[in-house]
Design a protein around this motif. Structure first.
Motif, mmCIF file in Angstrom:
data_model
loop_
_atom_site.group_PDB
_atom_site.id
_atom_site.type_symbol
_atom_site.label_atom_id
_atom_site.label_comp_id
_atom_site.label_asym_id
_atom_site.label_seq_id
_atom_site.Cartn_x
_atom_site.Cartn_y
_atom_site.Cartn_z
ATOM 1 N N ARG A 20 0.844 -1.191 0.000
ATOM 2 C CA ARG A 20 0.000 0.000 0.000
ATOM 3 C C ARG A 20 0.885 1.249 0.000
ATOM 4 N N ILE A 21 0.548 2.196 -0.855
ATOM 5 C CA ILE A 21 1.267 3.477 -0.931
ATOM 6 C C ILE A 21 0.561 4.459 -0.017
ATOM 7 N N ILE A 22 1.268 4.944 1.009
ATOM 8 C CA ILE A 22 0.630 5.816 2.001
ATOM 9 C C ILE A 22 1.073 7.276 1.900
ATOM 10 N N THR A 23 2.157 7.519 1.170
ATOM 11 C CA THR A 23 2.659 8.891 1.014
ATOM 12 C C THR A 23 3.405 9.020 -0.314
ATOM 13 N N ILE A 24 3.209 10.146 -0.978
ATOM 14 C CA ILE A 24 4.043 10.484 -2.129
ATOM 15 C C ILE A 24 5.172 11.349 -1.592
ATOM 16 N N MET A 25 6.393 10.836 -1.657
ATOM 17 C CA MET A 25 7.532 11.541 -1.083
ATOM 18 C C MET A 25 8.010 12.675 -1.982
ATOM 19 N N ILE A 78 -0.517 -1.857 8.590
ATOM 20 C CA ILE A 78 -1.545 -0.822 8.705
ATOM 21 C C ILE A 78 -2.641 -1.275 9.668
ATOM 22 N N ALA A 79 -3.016 -2.548 9.575
ATOM 23 C CA ALA A 79 -4.075 -3.091 10.443
ATOM 24 C C ALA A 79 -3.608 -3.258 11.880
ATOM 25 N N THR A 87 -5.859 0.454 -6.602
ATOM 26 C CA THR A 87 -5.978 -0.432 -5.436
ATOM 27 C C THR A 87 -4.802 -0.289 -4.475
ATOM 28 N N LEU A 88 -3.733 0.373 -4.908
ATOM 29 C CA LEU A 88 -2.525 0.491 -4.081
ATOM 30 C C LEU A 88 -2.531 1.738 -3.205
ATOM 31 N N LEU A 89 -3.357 2.718 -3.551
ATOM 32 C CA LEU A 89 -3.307 4.017 -2.879
ATOM 33 C C LEU A 89 -4.155 4.022 -1.606
ATOM 34 N N ASP A 90 -3.539 4.403 -0.485
ATOM 35 C CA ASP A 90 -4.230 4.463 0.806
ATOM 36 C C ASP A 90 -4.043 5.858 1.405
ATOM 37 N N PRO A 91 -5.080 6.707 1.348
ATOM 38 C CA PRO A 91 -4.943 8.100 1.790
ATOM 39 C C PRO A 91 -5.201 8.349 3.276
ATOM 40 N N GLN A 92 -5.529 7.320 4.046
ATOM 41 C CA GLN A 92 -6.002 7.539 5.415
ATOM 42 C C GLN A 92 -4.994 8.257 6.309
ATOM 43 N N PHE A 93 -3.703 7.983 6.131
ATOM 44 C CA PHE A 93 -2.723 8.573 7.038
ATOM 45 C C PHE A 93 -2.414 10.035 6.719
#
Length: 346
Positions: free
Chosen positions: A122-127, A240-241, A334-340
């Motif tokens: 899962r990708i959580i940030t674009i650096m 993440i979980a 499906t890889l992008l996770d914006p929650q953080f």
């Protein structure tokens, strides 16, 4: 004879009595030991479990330095976050597959390569977006990319290295068949160039700065293909979980460090320089070659309200599959996770 029988009977009585006392003592000690063991187990279960650190891998790329700056500034505090240096993104991918790390700073192509075989990415940030930090450097007598025809060009054996080199050649009417490709790890770039083993090198980070200082000529950089080279922070879905607070602290600390860098560039560069073994001035110059999107920009890109990222990833997937750099197609959405980034408090 009667006395002998009586003596034997009396002896048996004393033996039985002695055995009875021993059995009684044995069961008493056994009971006490058993109870002590149960109490120890109960106390162990009631105590706080030992928390394993979340291991985040990076390599020497300027876009990942804000993670180390956050650590230096103690923004992670007591959270179990461990940053781990690797010599290249290729080594990070291997470590991820082997279960040696829980997350990594990876270029978008490497994230896609992992996702093709690891469903938990899962990708959580674009650096960052590379905007001149990735370069092709050649000998001073080579005038431009076309001058590389028939020359030896050193490049990492990664999808990103192949993609960047192919795009540079394509924009100049050439193909990889027009040059001699020499596979080199990032740690070998500077030495191979200085020893004359290659005529040019596809490189970045400290090697870029040192070779430019040594007189190498800039032939091509990532600013000529804007938005195509993206660096990300990926973590396992399981982490993440299981450790959402730790991952949130990681993201929060990173954006706090990015803000610190923007407000205090000289001090930030002085904190980063010793680890990267280049000067603060070279660090600041390297940062000029990347665009580090803000928290708000990250949210728009990851929640896909701005489709630029997901559309670019889809284009990259198609190119990588066509050139056999990716074993199968991957759905970027499906890889992008914006929650953080959505919940971040820098």
């Amino acid at each position: 004879m009667d006395r002998l029988k009586g003596g034997l009977s009396q002896a048996k009585f004393f033996v039985r009595q002695k055995l009875g006392r021993l059995q009684s003592q044995f069961f008493k000690y056994f009971t006490l030991a058993f109870m002590a063991g149960m109490v120890a187990i109960a106390l162990t279960n009631c105590s706080s479990p030992v928390t394993s650190p979340v291991r985040i891998a990076t390599n020497l790329w300027p876009g990942y330095e804000t993670l180390y700056l956050a650590r230096n500034l103690d923004y992670f505090k007591d959270k179990p976050i461990r940053l781990v240096d690797y010599p290249s993104g290729t080594e990070e991918v291997r470590a991820y597959r082997n279960g040696e790390i829980e997350g990594a700073g990876l270029s978008i192509d490497q994230a896609l390569v992992l996702a093709a075989t690891q469903e938990d990415v899962r990708i959580i940030t674009i650096m960052d977006f590379s905007n001149g930090a990735d370069v092709i450097l050649g000998r001073p007598e080579i005038k431009d990319i076309k001058g590389l025809k028939g020359k030896q060009v050193g490049v990492e054996s990664t999808a990103l290295g192949a993609f960047f080199l192919a795009r540079a050649l394509e924009k100049n009417g050439m193909t990889p068949k027009d040059i001699q490709i020499v596979s080199l790890e990032l740690t070998e770039h500077e030495r191979a160039y200085k020893e004359g083993k290659v005529d040019a090198v596809v490189t970045f980070g400290p090697a870029r700065a040192k070779l430019l200082d040594a007189g190498a000529k800039l032939l091509f950089d990532s600013s000529q293909i804007p938005g195509e080279i993206v660096d990300t922070l990926v973590v396992r879905k399981e982490v993440i979980a299981n450790s959402p607070e730790t991952i949130q602290a990681l993201v929060d600390g990173r954006f706090r460090a990015l803000e610190y860098l923007e407000k205090n560039p000289q001090d930030a560069a002085s904190r980063i320089a010793p680890r990267t073994k280049v000067t603060p001035e070279q660090i600041l110059n390297a940062f000029k070659g990347i665009i580090q999107p803000s928290l708000a920009d990250n949210l728009r890109l990851l929640d896909q309200s701005d489709p630029t990222l997901v559309n670019g990833m889809q284009k990259l997937v198609d190119i990588m599959v066509e050139n056999k750099l990716l074993p199968k197609k991957v759905d970027p959405a499906t890889l992008l996770d914006p929650q953080f980034v959505k919940n971040a408090k820098p």
